[in-house]
Write an enzyme that holds these catalytic residues in place. Structure first.
Site, PDB file in Angstrom:
ATOM      1  N   HIS A 155      25.641  57.492  54.396  1.00  0.00           N
ATOM      2  CA  HIS A 155      26.085  57.960  53.086  1.00  0.00           C
ATOM      3  C   HIS A 155      25.625  57.047  51.952  1.00  0.00           C
ATOM      4  O   HIS A 155      25.974  57.274  50.789  1.00  0.00           O
ATOM      5  CB  HIS A 155      27.619  58.064  53.052  1.00  0.00           C
ATOM      6  CG  HIS A 155      28.171  59.154  53.916  1.00  0.00           C
ATOM      7  ND1 HIS A 155      28.249  59.059  55.292  1.00  0.00           N
ATOM      8  CD2 HIS A 155      28.664  60.386  53.614  1.00  0.00           C
ATOM      9  CE1 HIS A 155      28.773  60.172  55.786  1.00  0.00           C
ATOM     10  NE2 HIS A 155      29.025  60.986  54.800  1.00  0.00           N
ATOM     11  N   GLU A 157      27.101  66.432  61.267  1.00  0.00           N
ATOM     12  CA  GLU A 157      27.516  65.032  61.301  1.00  0.00           C
ATOM     13  C   GLU A 157      28.281  64.709  62.573  1.00  0.00           C
ATOM     14  O   GLU A 157      28.064  63.652  63.192  1.00  0.00           O
ATOM     15  CB  GLU A 157      28.355  64.707  60.061  1.00  0.00           C
ATOM     16  CG  GLU A 157      27.542  64.672  58.781  1.00  0.00           C
ATOM     17  CD  GLU A 157      28.375  64.370  57.562  1.00  0.00           C
ATOM     18  OE1 GLU A 157      29.603  64.184  57.718  1.00  0.00           O
ATOM     19  OE2 GLU A 157      27.826  64.308  56.445  1.00  0.00           O
TER      20      GLU A 157
END
Length: 331
Positions: A217, A183
């Site tokens: 997300h 990430e």
């Protein structure tokens, strides 16, 4: 966008001299990276038609491979758009993405300490519970010798057992290794240089770039609602809290990357936050100590935020630029 860069002494900035990336192209590239980072997770079953994983371990191992592929593709795409391959120097290319050998100690220890200040309440709460458990053990045993070799040996064995469990736990690898590394590589190291070269101001990037991080997300909502059978409202509330937390952390991680110029800084902060979870704001068990610790820690965090991330601490050569890249002088 001007091509003259006053910080010619900085190798990473020199690797990007003449790079031409429009703001629209930078935003589109970042959005594509965020979409690809999530979409590839579902490609084995939806596109490749592979059979569903037979265990939790195989499920996450498959996802680890997908995350590695998407990360490598994002690095390649970002490097191509920035034109860093023209330098031909691997150290300069890696430096653009914050992968550097200089000031490693500072890049790890200082951001880790800075991040821990926000968790002062959590640390006090955990210490309070540990002390109470030791007192209860002492009361039961009538005589307590916390510094004895036997007690130290028990603590050491407990620590070794926990570390061994983590090493063999695929969920721990996802939370503390794979997710922070991939990430931060995609959403900070690949996206921020593109946005900087696209002409966006650093403070715009710090506050707006986490939008891509949060959108990545949103798939958690579908997993909770469609796969786990959560109600729409419950799934929305859970994901809403998670998105709010990821936005705030995204601000901080982008700030760390731009100020320090080292990818390790947001990575260690990411790992630490994953280990600690949400900060403890107050706890009735600690008689107000956790609340006071959180308030003091937050005040210290805000006070040290800019001095502790001064680019001069993390870089050998700083001229007259507010960030280590030197791209901010181009806009």
């Amino acid at each position: 966008m001007a091509t003259e860069n006053p910080r010619l002494g900085d190798p990473s900035a020199a690797a990007l001299d003449g790079a031409g990336v429009s703001g629209a192209a930078a935003v589109c590239a970042c959005a594509a990276m965020a979409f690809f980072y999530v979409a590839i997770l579902y490609s084995p079953t939806l596109i490749l038609r592979l059979p569903p994983p037979t265990s939790v371990e195989s499920f996450f191992l498959r996802r680890f491979g997908c995350a590695a592929i998407s990360s490598a593709a994002s690095v390649a795409a970002s490097a191509a758009l920035l034109g860093v391959w023209r330098s031909g120097d691997l150290s300069l290319i890696l430096g653009v993405f914050g992968i550097r050998r200089h000031q490693l100690w500072e890049a790890v220890v200082i951001p880790l300490f800075l991040t821990s200040l926000v968790y002062a309440g959590t640390l006090v709460s955990k210490l309070w519970l540990l002390m109470n458990s030791q007192i209860e053990d002492c009361t039961e045993d009538f005589c307590c010798q916390p510094t004895s070799f036997m007690q130290i040996g028990i603590w050491a064995q407990h620590f070794v057992d926990r570390m061994s469990a983590y090493i063999h736990d695929v969920l721990a690898w996802r939370t503390y290794v794979v997710a922070p590394l991939t990430e931060e590589l995609v959403f900070r190291a690949c996206m921020i240089p593109l946005l900087l070269c696209g002409g966006f101001k650093t403070y715009h990037i710090i506050f707006l770039s986490p939008v891509f991080f949060s959108l990545a997300h949103l798939n958690h909502f579908l997993e909770l609602y469609c796969q786990r059978g959560y109600s729409f409202l419950k799934a929305l509330l859970i994901v809403g809290v998670q998105l709010g937390y990821t936005v705030i952390f995204g601000w901080y991680a982008a700030f760390l990357f731009i100020r320090t110029g080292n990818l390790l800084s947001p990575i260690v902060a990411h790992i630490f936050c994953n280990v600690m979870g949400l900060p403890v704001l107050s706890s009735s068990r600690t008689l107000g100590l956790a609340t006071a610790a959180f308030a003091v820690g937050l005040a210290c965090f805000l006070w040290l935020l800019f001095p502790a991330t001064n680019p001069k601490i993390y870089n050998n050569k700083i001229d007259s630029c507010s960030c280590w890249h030197g791209y901010c002088s181009w806009s």
